[in-house]
Design a protein around this motif. Sequence first.
Motif, PDB file in Angstrom:
ATOM      1  N   GLN A 206      28.393  91.678   1.060  1.00  0.00           N
ATOM      2  CA  GLN A 206      29.552  91.235   1.833  1.00  0.00           C
ATOM      3  C   GLN A 206      30.579  90.736   0.823  1.00  0.00           C
ATOM      4  O   GLN A 206      30.315  89.793   0.074  1.00  0.00           O
ATOM      5  CB  GLN A 206      29.211  90.134   2.828  1.00  0.00           C
ATOM      6  N   GLY A 207      31.739  91.396   0.818  1.00  0.00           N
ATOM      7  CA  GLY A 207      32.789  91.015  -0.117  1.00  0.00           C
ATOM      8  C   GLY A 207      32.360  91.150  -1.572  1.00  0.00           C
ATOM      9  O   GLY A 207      32.766  90.352  -2.404  1.00  0.00           O
ATOM     10  N   GLY A 208      31.508  92.104  -1.862  1.00  0.00           N
ATOM     11  CA  GLY A 208      31.043  92.319  -3.235  1.00  0.00           C
ATOM     12  C   GLY A 208      29.864  91.458  -3.637  1.00  0.00           C
ATOM     13  O   GLY A 208      29.280  91.658  -4.695  1.00  0.00           O
ATOM     14  N   THR A 209      29.480  90.492  -2.813  1.00  0.00           N
ATOM     15  CA  THR A 209      28.341  89.618  -3.115  1.00  0.00           C
ATOM     16  C   THR A 209      27.082  90.199  -2.494  1.00  0.00           C
ATOM     17  O   THR A 209      27.049  90.499  -1.295  1.00  0.00           O
ATOM     18  CB  THR A 209      28.567  88.194  -2.565  1.00  0.00           C
ATOM     19  N   ILE A 210      26.048  90.353  -3.287  1.00  0.00           N
ATOM     20  CA  ILE A 210      24.785  90.893  -2.791  1.00  0.00           C
ATOM     21  C   ILE A 210      24.077  89.824  -1.964  1.00  0.00           C
ATOM     22  O   ILE A 210      23.793  88.728  -2.455  1.00  0.00           O
ATOM     23  CB  ILE A 210      23.871  91.327  -3.957  1.00  0.00           C
ATOM     24  N   LEU A 211      23.817  90.146  -0.693  1.00  0.00           N
ATOM     25  CA  LEU A 211      23.124  89.207   0.192  1.00  0.00           C
ATOM     26  C   LEU A 211      21.692  89.628   0.476  1.00  0.00           C
ATOM     27  O   LEU A 211      20.818  88.786   0.669  1.00  0.00           O
ATOM     28  CB  LEU A 211      23.891  89.072   1.508  1.00  0.00           C
TER      29      LEU A 211
END
Length: 172
Positions: free
Chosen positions: A148-153
Amino acid sequence: MKKIALIIIIGFSMFSCDYILKKDTPEDTSTEDPKKVVLGIDKDENGCVGSAGYSWSVLLQKCIRPFEEGLRLNPIVTPKVVGDTIEQIEAEETVFSAFAVFGEDQDKVEIYLPSTKGSMILERDSKDKIYKKGDWTLETSKPILLKQGGTILYRGAESIDKKEIGDDNVEN
Protein backbone atom coordinates in the motif's frame (compact mmCIF):
# COMPACT_ATOMS: atom_id res chain seq x y z
CA MET A 1 -65.42 -61.69 43.74
CA LYS A 2 -62.55 -60.50 45.90
CA LYS A 3 -60.09 -61.74 43.23
CA ILE A 4 -61.85 -59.75 40.50
CA ALA A 5 -61.89 -56.60 42.65
CA LEU A 6 -58.18 -57.06 43.43
CA ILE A 7 -57.34 -57.47 39.70
CA ILE A 8 -59.32 -54.32 38.86
CA ILE A 9 -57.56 -52.28 41.57
CA ILE A 10 -54.10 -53.49 40.45
CA GLY A 11 -54.95 -52.78 36.80
CA PHE A 12 -56.24 -49.32 37.65
CA SER A 13 -53.07 -48.59 39.69
CA MET A 14 -50.82 -49.60 36.79
CA PHE A 15 -52.71 -47.47 34.25
CA SER A 16 -52.79 -44.43 36.52
CA CYS A 17 -49.04 -44.66 37.27
CA ASP A 18 -48.32 -44.99 33.56
CA TYR A 19 -50.49 -41.94 32.83
CA ILE A 20 -48.81 -39.84 35.58
CA LEU A 21 -45.28 -40.71 34.38
CA LYS A 22 -46.07 -39.98 30.71
CA LYS A 23 -47.74 -36.72 31.59
CA ASP A 24 -44.43 -35.23 32.89
CA THR A 25 -42.30 -36.18 29.88
CA PRO A 26 -42.43 -34.01 26.76
CA GLU A 27 -43.84 -35.59 23.63
CA ASP A 28 -40.87 -34.47 21.47
CA THR A 29 -37.93 -36.51 22.71
CA SER A 30 -35.30 -34.97 20.39
CA THR A 31 -32.09 -33.94 22.14
CA GLU A 32 -31.80 -30.59 20.34
CA ASP A 33 -33.47 -27.57 21.81
CA PRO A 34 -34.51 -25.43 18.82
CA LYS A 35 -34.30 -22.28 20.91
CA LYS A 36 -30.64 -22.87 21.82
CA VAL A 37 -29.29 -24.29 18.53
CA VAL A 38 -29.81 -21.76 15.76
CA LEU A 39 -27.46 -21.93 12.80
CA GLY A 40 -27.20 -19.32 10.08
CA ILE A 41 -28.70 -16.49 12.08
CA ASP A 42 -25.89 -14.12 11.05
CA LYS A 43 -26.40 -14.33 7.28
CA ASP A 44 -25.44 -11.21 5.37
CA GLU A 45 -27.38 -9.67 2.48
CA ASN A 46 -25.95 -12.32 0.11
CA GLY A 47 -26.81 -15.26 2.37
CA CYS A 48 -23.23 -15.90 3.56
CA VAL A 49 -22.86 -17.10 7.16
CA GLY A 50 -20.07 -15.01 8.67
CA SER A 51 -19.76 -17.06 11.86
CA ALA A 52 -18.86 -20.07 9.72
CA GLY A 53 -16.15 -18.07 7.95
CA TYR A 54 -18.05 -17.37 4.73
CA SER A 55 -17.79 -14.08 2.86
CA TRP A 56 -19.33 -12.97 -0.41
CA SER A 57 -16.89 -13.02 -3.32
CA VAL A 58 -17.69 -10.26 -5.79
CA LEU A 59 -15.24 -11.85 -8.22
CA LEU A 60 -16.60 -15.42 -8.05
CA GLN A 61 -20.22 -14.42 -7.32
CA LYS A 62 -20.67 -16.92 -4.48
CA CYS A 63 -20.09 -17.40 -0.78
CA ILE A 64 -16.56 -18.60 -0.09
CA ARG A 65 -14.19 -19.12 2.79
CA PRO A 66 -11.22 -16.96 1.78
CA PHE A 67 -8.88 -19.03 3.95
CA GLU A 68 -9.82 -22.16 1.96
CA GLU A 69 -10.00 -20.79 -1.58
CA GLY A 70 -7.48 -17.96 -1.37
CA LEU A 71 -3.76 -17.50 -1.12
CA ARG A 72 -2.65 -16.65 2.42
CA LEU A 73 -0.74 -13.39 2.77
CA ASN A 74 1.04 -13.08 6.11
CA PRO A 75 1.64 -9.63 7.57
CA ILE A 76 5.11 -8.16 7.57
CA VAL A 77 5.38 -6.61 10.99
CA THR A 78 8.66 -4.81 10.45
CA PRO A 79 9.77 -5.22 6.85
CA LYS A 80 13.49 -5.16 6.33
CA VAL A 81 14.91 -5.31 2.81
CA VAL A 82 18.35 -6.89 2.57
CA GLY A 83 19.56 -7.02 -1.02
CA ASP A 84 16.88 -8.84 -3.02
CA THR A 85 15.29 -10.52 0.00
CA ILE A 86 12.72 -9.33 2.50
CA GLU A 87 13.16 -10.35 6.10
CA GLN A 88 10.28 -10.42 8.54
CA ILE A 89 10.68 -9.80 12.24
CA GLU A 90 8.13 -11.86 14.15
CA ALA A 91 5.67 -10.06 16.39
CA GLU A 92 4.88 -11.17 19.90
CA GLU A 93 1.24 -10.25 19.50
CA THR A 94 -1.48 -11.90 17.46
CA VAL A 95 -1.41 -11.05 13.77
CA PHE A 96 -4.03 -11.76 11.14
CA SER A 97 -3.45 -12.83 7.55
CA ALA A 98 -4.97 -11.35 4.42
CA PHE A 99 -6.15 -13.55 1.54
CA ALA A 100 -6.01 -13.18 -2.24
CA VAL A 101 -8.60 -14.96 -4.40
CA PHE A 102 -7.86 -14.97 -8.12
CA GLY A 103 -10.51 -14.89 -10.81
CA GLU A 104 -10.76 -17.69 -13.35
CA ASP A 105 -9.13 -15.61 -16.10
CA GLN A 106 -6.37 -14.35 -13.73
CA ASP A 107 -7.09 -10.73 -14.80
CA LYS A 108 -8.46 -9.74 -11.38
CA VAL A 109 -7.72 -10.62 -7.78
CA GLU A 110 -9.97 -10.10 -4.76
CA ILE A 111 -8.17 -9.10 -1.57
CA TYR A 112 -9.64 -9.82 1.88
CA LEU A 113 -7.95 -7.74 4.57
CA PRO A 114 -8.43 -8.63 8.24
CA SER A 115 -9.20 -5.08 9.31
CA THR A 116 -11.92 -4.37 6.75
CA LYS A 117 -15.36 -5.71 6.00
CA GLY A 118 -15.78 -7.06 2.51
CA SER A 119 -13.05 -7.11 -0.09
CA MET A 120 -11.38 -5.07 -2.78
CA ILE A 121 -10.74 -5.98 -6.41
CA LEU A 122 -7.34 -5.33 -7.99
CA GLU A 123 -6.90 -5.56 -11.75
CA ARG A 124 -3.87 -6.87 -13.61
CA ASP A 125 -1.72 -4.19 -15.20
CA SER A 126 -1.29 -5.34 -18.84
CA LYS A 127 0.32 -8.78 -19.01
CA ASP A 128 2.85 -8.47 -16.20
CA LYS A 129 2.37 -9.96 -12.76
CA ILE A 130 1.24 -6.78 -10.98
CA TYR A 131 -2.35 -6.09 -9.90
CA LYS A 132 -3.37 -2.55 -8.95
CA LYS A 133 -6.16 -0.45 -7.46
CA GLY A 134 -5.45 3.03 -6.16
CA ASP A 135 -2.34 2.88 -3.99
CA TRP A 136 -2.66 -0.91 -3.48
CA THR A 137 -0.52 -3.30 -5.54
CA LEU A 138 -0.11 -7.06 -5.50
CA GLU A 139 3.08 -8.35 -7.07
CA THR A 140 2.76 -12.03 -7.91
CA SER A 141 6.39 -12.69 -8.81
CA LYS A 142 8.36 -14.53 -6.12
CA PRO A 143 7.95 -13.50 -3.35
CA ILE A 144 4.30 -12.46 -3.59
CA LEU A 145 3.91 -9.01 -2.03
CA LEU A 146 0.91 -6.85 -1.16
CA LYS A 147 1.82 -3.17 -0.89
CA GLN A 148 0.00 0.00 0.00
CA GLY A 149 1.62 3.21 -1.17
CA GLY A 150 4.87 1.36 -1.87
CA THR A 151 5.08 -0.06 1.67
CA ILE A 152 5.08 -3.84 1.90
CA LEU A 153 2.31 -4.95 4.27
CA TYR A 154 1.86 -8.65 3.41
CA ARG A 155 3.92 -11.42 1.91
CA GLY A 156 2.68 -14.68 0.39
CA ALA A 157 2.89 -17.58 2.79
CA GLU A 158 5.47 -20.15 1.79
CA SER A 159 5.44 -23.79 2.69
CA ILE A 160 8.03 -25.06 5.12
CA ASP A 161 10.76 -27.09 3.49
CA LYS A 162 10.66 -30.71 4.56
CA LYS A 163 13.99 -32.02 5.80
CA GLU A 164 14.70 -35.66 5.36
CA ILE A 165 15.74 -37.16 8.66
CA GLY A 166 16.05 -40.77 7.57
CA ASP A 167 14.70 -43.24 5.11
CA ASP A 168 12.14 -46.03 5.17
CA ASN A 169 14.56 -48.77 4.15
CA VAL A 170 15.01 -51.44 6.77
CA GLU A 171 18.57 -52.72 6.99
CA ASN A 172 19.01 -56.42 7.77
